[in-house]
Design an enzyme around this catalytic site. Sequence first.
Site, PDB file in Angstrom:
ATOM      1  N   ARG A 189      -1.598  -8.927  13.023  1.00  0.00           N
ATOM      2  CA  ARG A 189      -2.048  -7.977  11.991  1.00  0.00           C
ATOM      3  C   ARG A 189      -2.823  -8.712  10.894  1.00  0.00           C
ATOM      4  O   ARG A 189      -3.831  -8.220  10.394  1.00  0.00           O
ATOM      5  CB  ARG A 189      -0.851  -7.230  11.403  1.00  0.00           C
ATOM      6  CG  ARG A 189      -0.307  -6.182  12.360  1.00  0.00           C
ATOM      7  CD  ARG A 189       1.147  -5.839  12.083  1.00  0.00           C
ATOM      8  NE  ARG A 189       1.369  -5.112  10.869  1.00  0.00           N
ATOM      9  CZ  ARG A 189       2.584  -4.928  10.331  1.00  0.00           C
ATOM     10  NH1 ARG A 189       3.654  -5.436  10.921  1.00  0.00           N
ATOM     11  NH2 ARG A 189       2.724  -4.235   9.233  1.00  0.00           N
ATOM     12  N   ARG A 225      11.538  -5.306   5.832  1.00  0.00           N
ATOM     13  CA  ARG A 225      11.326  -3.880   5.530  1.00  0.00           C
ATOM     14  C   ARG A 225      12.179  -2.976   6.420  1.00  0.00           C
ATOM     15  O   ARG A 225      12.287  -3.167   7.624  1.00  0.00           O
ATOM     16  CB  ARG A 225       9.857  -3.520   5.709  1.00  0.00           C
ATOM     17  CG  ARG A 225       9.592  -2.030   5.520  1.00  0.00           C
ATOM     18  CD  ARG A 225       8.146  -1.696   5.399  1.00  0.00           C
ATOM     19  NE  ARG A 225       7.346  -2.199   6.492  1.00  0.00           N
ATOM     20  CZ  ARG A 225       6.028  -2.141   6.523  1.00  0.00           C
ATOM     21  NH1 ARG A 225       5.370  -1.620   5.517  1.00  0.00           N
ATOM     22  NH2 ARG A 225       5.365  -2.612   7.555  1.00  0.00           N
ATOM     23  N   LYS A 255       0.837  -1.213   0.000  1.00  0.00           N
ATOM     24  CA  LYS A 255       0.000   0.000   0.000  1.00  0.00           C
ATOM     25  C   LYS A 255       0.868   1.257   0.000  1.00  0.00           C
ATOM     26  O   LYS A 255       0.652   2.180  -0.779  1.00  0.00           O
ATOM     27  CB  LYS A 255      -0.944   0.016   1.218  1.00  0.00           C
ATOM     28  CG  LYS A 255      -1.869  -1.188   1.302  1.00  0.00           C
ATOM     29  CD  LYS A 255      -2.810  -1.118   2.485  1.00  0.00           C
ATOM     30  CE  LYS A 255      -2.145  -1.220   3.840  1.00  0.00           C
ATOM     31  NZ  LYS A 255      -1.496  -2.518   4.094  1.00  0.00           N
ATOM     32  N   ARG A 298     -10.574   0.438   7.932  1.00  0.00           N
ATOM     33  CA  ARG A 298     -10.090  -0.908   8.213  1.00  0.00           C
ATOM     34  C   ARG A 298     -11.105  -1.758   8.942  1.00  0.00           C
ATOM     35  O   ARG A 298     -10.852  -2.935   9.205  1.00  0.00           O
ATOM     36  CB  ARG A 298      -8.879  -0.770   9.127  1.00  0.00           C
ATOM     37  CG  ARG A 298      -7.594  -1.168   8.507  1.00  0.00           C
ATOM     38  CD  ARG A 298      -6.565  -0.826   9.541  1.00  0.00           C
ATOM     39  NE  ARG A 298      -5.386  -1.558   9.380  1.00  0.00           N
ATOM     40  CZ  ARG A 298      -4.284  -1.046   8.823  1.00  0.00           C
ATOM     41  NH1 ARG A 298      -4.272   0.160   8.334  1.00  0.00           N
ATOM     42  NH2 ARG A 298      -3.207  -1.767   8.787  1.00  0.00           N
ATOM     43  N   ARG A 342      10.266  -0.837  11.831  1.00  0.00           N
ATOM     44  CA  ARG A 342       9.077  -0.583  12.647  1.00  0.00           C
ATOM     45  C   ARG A 342       8.979  -1.600  13.772  1.00  0.00           C
ATOM     46  O   ARG A 342       9.301  -2.763  13.593  1.00  0.00           O
ATOM     47  CB  ARG A 342       7.827  -0.670  11.755  1.00  0.00           C
ATOM     48  CG  ARG A 342       7.416   0.664  11.197  1.00  0.00           C
ATOM     49  CD  ARG A 342       6.364   0.565  10.139  1.00  0.00           C
ATOM     50  NE  ARG A 342       5.197  -0.248  10.462  1.00  0.00           N
ATOM     51  CZ  ARG A 342       4.136  -0.360   9.667  1.00  0.00           C
ATOM     52  NH1 ARG A 342       4.101   0.286   8.516  1.00  0.00           N
ATOM     53  NH2 ARG A 342       3.117  -1.101  10.008  1.00  0.00           N
TER      54      ARG A 342
HETATM   55  P1  AP5 Z   1       4.784  -1.546   1.971  1.00  0.00           P
HETATM   56  O1  AP5 Z   1       4.435  -0.786   0.724  1.00  0.00           O
HETATM   57  O2  AP5 Z   1       5.479  -0.808   3.054  1.00  0.00           O
HETATM   58  O3  AP5 Z   1       3.492  -2.330   2.503  1.00  0.00           O
HETATM   59  P2  AP5 Z   1       2.145  -1.806   3.182  1.00  0.00           P
HETATM   60  O4  AP5 Z   1       0.989  -2.525   2.525  1.00  0.00           O
HETATM   61  O5  AP5 Z   1       2.102  -0.313   3.193  1.00  0.00           O
HETATM   62  O6  AP5 Z   1       2.349  -2.450   4.608  1.00  0.00           O
HETATM   63  P3  AP5 Z   1       2.155  -1.886   6.082  1.00  0.00           P
HETATM   64  O7  AP5 Z   1       2.888  -2.819   6.976  1.00  0.00           O
HETATM   65  O8  AP5 Z   1       2.503  -0.439   6.176  1.00  0.00           O
HETATM   66  O9  AP5 Z   1       0.630  -2.101   6.249  1.00  0.00           O
HETATM   67  P4  AP5 Z   1      -0.129  -2.155   7.566  1.00  0.00           P
HETATM   68  O10 AP5 Z   1      -1.531  -2.108   7.055  1.00  0.00           O
HETATM   69  O11 AP5 Z   1       0.194  -3.308   8.447  1.00  0.00           O
HETATM   70  O12 AP5 Z   1       0.410  -0.886   8.359  1.00  0.00           O
HETATM   71  P5  AP5 Z   1      -0.171   0.565   8.677  1.00  0.00           P
HETATM   72  O13 AP5 Z   1       0.950   1.490   8.763  1.00  0.00           O
HETATM   73  O14 AP5 Z   1      -1.321   0.921   7.794  1.00  0.00           O
HETATM   74  O15 AP5 Z   1       5.674  -2.813   1.525  1.00  0.00           O
HETATM   75  C1  AP5 Z   1       6.162  -3.730   2.495  1.00  0.00           C
HETATM   76  C2  AP5 Z   1       7.529  -4.265   2.033  1.00  0.00           C
HETATM   77  O16 AP5 Z   1       7.357  -5.044   0.838  1.00  0.00           O
HETATM   78  C3  AP5 Z   1       8.549  -3.179   1.690  1.00  0.00           C
HETATM   79  O17 AP5 Z   1       9.816  -3.589   2.132  1.00  0.00           O
HETATM   80  C4  AP5 Z   1       8.497  -3.062   0.159  1.00  0.00           C
HETATM   81  O18 AP5 Z   1       9.738  -2.654  -0.388  1.00  0.00           O
HETATM   82  C5  AP5 Z   1       8.131  -4.488  -0.234  1.00  0.00           C
HETATM   83  N1  AP5 Z   1       7.288  -4.556  -1.423  1.00  0.00           N
HETATM   84  C6  AP5 Z   1       6.188  -3.789  -1.714  1.00  0.00           C
HETATM   85  N2  AP5 Z   1       5.652  -4.146  -2.890  1.00  0.00           N
HETATM   86  C7  AP5 Z   1       6.416  -5.186  -3.368  1.00  0.00           C
HETATM   87  C8  AP5 Z   1       6.367  -6.022  -4.550  1.00  0.00           C
HETATM   88  N3  AP5 Z   1       5.402  -5.868  -5.477  1.00  0.00           N
HETATM   89  N4  AP5 Z   1       7.299  -6.975  -4.683  1.00  0.00           N
HETATM   90  C9  AP5 Z   1       8.273  -7.163  -3.742  1.00  0.00           C
HETATM   91  N5  AP5 Z   1       8.388  -6.411  -2.618  1.00  0.00           N
HETATM   92  C10 AP5 Z   1       7.458  -5.444  -2.428  1.00  0.00           C
HETATM   93  O19 AP5 Z   1      -0.800   0.333  10.138  1.00  0.00           O
HETATM   94  C11 AP5 Z   1       0.029   0.013  11.237  1.00  0.00           C
HETATM   95  C12 AP5 Z   1      -0.815  -0.122  12.490  1.00  0.00           C
HETATM   96  O20 AP5 Z   1      -1.489   1.124  12.762  1.00  0.00           O
HETATM   97  C13 AP5 Z   1      -1.948  -1.152  12.416  1.00  0.00           C
HETATM   98  O21 AP5 Z   1      -1.487  -2.459  12.733  1.00  0.00           O
HETATM   99  C14 AP5 Z   1      -2.905  -0.606  13.481  1.00  0.00           C
HETATM  100  O22 AP5 Z   1      -2.469  -0.882  14.774  1.00  0.00           O
HETATM  101  C15 AP5 Z   1      -2.801   0.904  13.277  1.00  0.00           C
HETATM  102  N6  AP5 Z   1      -3.771   1.432  12.300  1.00  0.00           N
HETATM  103  C16 AP5 Z   1      -3.481   2.076  11.129  1.00  0.00           C
HETATM  104  N7  AP5 Z   1      -4.601   2.454  10.504  1.00  0.00           N
HETATM  105  C17 AP5 Z   1      -5.637   2.035  11.287  1.00  0.00           C
HETATM  106  C18 AP5 Z   1      -7.050   2.115  11.159  1.00  0.00           C
HETATM  107  N8  AP5 Z   1      -7.641   2.711  10.108  1.00  0.00           N
HETATM  108  N9  AP5 Z   1      -7.802   1.562  12.152  1.00  0.00           N
HETATM  109  C19 AP5 Z   1      -7.235   0.978  13.236  1.00  0.00           C
HETATM  110  N10 AP5 Z   1      -5.903   0.866  13.415  1.00  0.00           N
HETATM  111  C20 AP5 Z   1      -5.114   1.396  12.442  1.00  0.00           C
END
Ligand code: AP5
Length: 216
Positions: free
Chosen positions: A171, A127, A13, A88, A160
Amino acid sequence: MNLLIIGAPGAGKGTMSERIMDDYHLIHVSTGDMLRAAVKNETAVGLKAQEYMNRGELVPDEIIHDIIVERFSQDDMEAGFLFDGYPRTYAQAVDLDEILKQLGKKLDCVINLNIEDQELIERITGRRLCPACGEIYNIYTKPSKVEGVCDRCGESLIQRKDDNLESLQVRLSEYHKNTQPVIEYYQELGIVKDVDASKDKEDVYSDIRDILEGLC
Ligand code: AP5
């Protein structure tokens, strides 16, 4: 254009959001980034959210509602936005509809990044992030030129707190239990576009671009 990108942790994402922002000049609204900034700055929201995030659990809906309403009070959202990692839960999706209705706005498309859980382990545990410019690396698939140092700005890279196997399991379970119903909610509205996120990054982005060009 108002978009939402949705998918499991590590689906890509954040990586794809960077590319979309560059090409379509949308405002990137990542609730994960906003919450991490709140934790870093030790705000009231950050203090409440920290423990949930470290465990890999979702932060309560009321906290998310408040930060989204606050974000919409800023003028830049008029340009079009890209939500990343929000909504979410079913309750957050219903809440967002209400907020958008009051503002006279609507969602144009939900980009759904599909990938099997087992493919996410290397992405998450490998990551590394630049805390200064936000560049995303991966020690297995996209290492920085000098280990632990950002190619773009020279800052030391960080990992992270929730990027470990234990939190990832939580997660993923939160994702399947709470976020799959959000995808179904938008499928019923007919605005979901599925993308195979297991492909190479360039191919994933090319598929997203094809979808967005069809909307413009
Ligand atoms: P990356 O692009 O960083 O992946 P991502 O989908 O953004 O993953 P996140 O871990 O950030 O998602 P998340 O939903 O767990 O975290 P968030 O910050 O939203 O890519 C990941 C890795 O893969 C990188 O190293 C990249 O280089 C590699 N990669 C990417 N694409 C690739 C490809 N095609 N091929 C190969 N490699 C690739 O949320 C974190 C926490 O915040 C949650 O757990 C929760 O506690 C809280 N939170 C956030 N939003 C909410 C909400 N709306 N409601 C409640 N809690 C929330």
